[in-house]
Motif scaffolding. Structure first.
Motif, PDB file in Angstrom:
ATOM      1  N   ILE A 125       0.697   4.258   2.584  1.00 53.18           N
ATOM      2  CA  ILE A 125       2.089   3.821   2.732  1.00 53.18           C
ATOM      3  C   ILE A 125       2.903   4.960   3.342  1.00 53.18           C
ATOM      4  CG2 ILE A 125       4.151   3.042   1.524  1.00 53.18           C
ATOM      5  CD1 ILE A 125       2.385   1.794  -0.588  1.00 53.18           C
ATOM      6  N   THR A 168       8.779   2.867   2.620  1.00 59.80           N
ATOM      7  CA  THR A 168       9.108   1.612   1.930  1.00 59.80           C
ATOM      8  C   THR A 168      10.545   1.239   2.259  1.00 59.80           C
ATOM      9  OG1 THR A 168       9.735   2.855  -0.046  1.00 59.80           O
ATOM     10  CG2 THR A 168       7.478   2.012   0.055  1.00 59.80           C
ATOM     11  N   GLU A 197      13.806  -1.905   1.654  1.00 60.85           N
ATOM     12  CA  GLU A 197      14.334  -2.880   0.701  1.00 60.85           C
ATOM     13  C   GLU A 197      15.183  -3.906   1.427  1.00 60.85           C
ATOM     14  OE1 GLU A 197      16.676  -0.863  -2.166  1.00 60.85           O
ATOM     15  OE2 GLU A 197      17.943   0.191  -0.693  1.00 60.85           O
ATOM     16  N   ASN A 209       5.700  -8.058   1.906  1.00 60.68           N
ATOM     17  CA  ASN A 209       4.714  -6.993   2.154  1.00 60.68           C
ATOM     18  C   ASN A 209       5.088  -6.159   3.367  1.00 60.68           C
ATOM     19  OD1 ASN A 209       3.177  -7.831  -0.029  1.00 60.68           O
ATOM     20  ND2 ASN A 209       1.876  -9.189   1.220  1.00 60.68           N
ATOM     21  N   GLU A 267       6.684  -2.584   3.391  1.00 55.98           N
ATOM     22  CA  GLU A 267       5.904  -1.347   3.305  1.00 55.98           C
ATOM     23  C   GLU A 267       5.246  -1.096   4.658  1.00 55.98           C
ATOM     24  OE1 GLU A 267       4.604  -1.440  -1.413  1.00 55.98           O
ATOM     25  OE2 GLU A 267       3.169  -2.034   0.140  1.00 55.98           O
ATOM     26  N   ARG A 289       2.470   0.742   6.590  1.00 55.69           N
ATOM     27  CA  ARG A 289       1.191   1.384   6.296  1.00 55.69           C
ATOM     28  C   ARG A 289       0.532   1.874   7.584  1.00 55.69           C
ATOM     29  NH1 ARG A 289      -0.865   0.279   1.123  1.00 55.69           N
ATOM     30  NH2 ARG A 289       0.416  -1.185  -0.088  1.00 55.69           N
TER      31      ARG A 289
END
Length: 373
Positions: A96, A99, A101, A177, A180, A182
């Motif tokens: 990750i 992140t 929101e 998902n 995040e 990655r």
């Protein structure tokens, strides 16, 4: 007596002068004959013509680029909550990186879950109804076939609605998902364009620049454009040497892996890629390299010493010795390397050629004194 003396003196002088000239001419003739007899023709160095191949290379600039590179953007409109990496961070697949929101996505997910549970209840109810009717219909005259068909159709409709609710719930879950970011492969973060709290999204302000740029640097691609004249010498798996000026011309090695198979219309060159191992990350993407492309021909041609090629105003020739005479044979030349030159013309293996050709060796001249090297 005086008159006789005047007559005889001129005659005597003429006789003396004539005798002297005769003796000088006779002596000169003898000396000239002896000189010509003492002159010898120097031997001509010759060799037997054979086929061979030249191993040479050309220097072409190339550019090192990352084996894999990707710009990472946000899939959904959101705000950066936390940055887990920065420029220069080494990351692994699936790690990750950041992140985000988006409260509205959580609300959408809650709504999708409610609709899913409601639809599950409706489907279970219609299925139970159909099962009871089916069991009752086994007693003749209790349930009409029409009622049974309607109950079955209602069950199928509710099942379809349940599948749609599951898909909607899965879609909202997938969007969550996306909050995040990655790493898609192992590499190094080479750029970061946002900070915590920044708005990012698929469109509008905040999406002009990627959140991160990720590069795989333990393996690099060396990209080279090879001119058309040299494309026939290239093949897959050819070993290539190159140097980088910024690293004090330290030698590196690579292997040709990919050939474009077509020429660039503007540059008239073929794009090739060479894989370079870079486990210690000495090399960096963006470096300019000097690449030595090997020119190893798959066929053999006639190869002669470069001195055997005669460049005259009439053309390019090699001098062949045949039937004890010299013969100028017109040729075209190919590559030259280390004092050797490829020649193409009316030649046959085993022909005797003069090692050092010059215009002093005339065409169709006697060649009786030859020396084979």
């Amino acid at each position: 007596m005086n008159s006789g003396f005047r007559i005889t003196f001129p005659l005597l002088s003429a006789m003396i002068i004539t005798a002297g000239l005769y003796s000088c001419s006779s002596s000169g003739a003898k000396e000239g004959k002896d000189t010509s007899a003492s002159v010898t023709v120097p031997p001509l160095d010759v060799f037997s013509l054979e086929k061979g191949s030249l191993s040479s290379s050309i220097q072409i600039p190339g550019e090192l680029i990352a084996f894999q590179q990707v710009d990472l953007y946000a899939k959904v409109s959101s705000f950066i909550k936390k940055m887990n990496v920065d420029v220069g961070s080494e990351v692994t697949t699936g790690q990750i990186l950041a992140t985000m929101e988006a409260p509205e996505i959580n609300s959408q997910l809650s709504g999708a879950e409610s609709r899913l549970k409601s639809q599950e209840a409706i489907y279970l109810s219609s299925k139970a109804t159909y099962d009871r009717l089916l069991e009752t219909s086994k007693t003749p005259g209790t349930i009409s076939q029409n009622d049974l068909d309607v109950a079955f159709a209602r069950q199928k409709s509710d099942l379809a609605q349940l599948d749609a609710a599951k898909a909607a719930h899965r879609e909202v879950g997938d969007n969550r998902n996306y909050l995040e970011i990655r790493a898609p492969f192992n590499g190094v973060i080479t750029a970061r364009n946002v900070s915590a709290g920044a708005y990012v999204g698929p469109s509008g302000k905040g999406s002009e620049m990627p959140i991160f740029t990720l590069q795989e640097q333990k393996k690099l691609r060396l990209v080279v454009s090879v001119p058309e004249a040299y494309t026939s010498y290239l093949s897959n798996q050819s070993d290539v040497n190159f140097t980088v000026r910024s690293l004090a011309n330290k030698p590196f090695k690579g292997k040709v892996i990919r050939l474009a198979g077509a020429l660039d219309r503007k540059l008239r060159s073929q794009h090739i890629e060479i894989d370079v191992a870079n486990n210690d990350k000495t090399l960096l993407p963006g470096m300019v390299a000097e690449v030595a492309i090997p020119l190893n021909s798959s066929t053999s041609n006639f190869v002669v010493p470069s001195t055997a090629v005669l460049n005259s105003t009439k053309g390019v020739f090699v001098v062949k010795v045949q039937d004890k005479k010299t013969k100028w044979v017109p040729v075209t030349i190919g590559r030259s390397e280390n004092g050797k030159t490829e020649v193409f013309g009316d030649l046959t293996a085993g022909d005797t050629l003069i090692t050092v050709a010059s215009e002093e060796v005339r065409d169709d001249a006697p060649a009786t004194n030859v020396k084979v090297k």
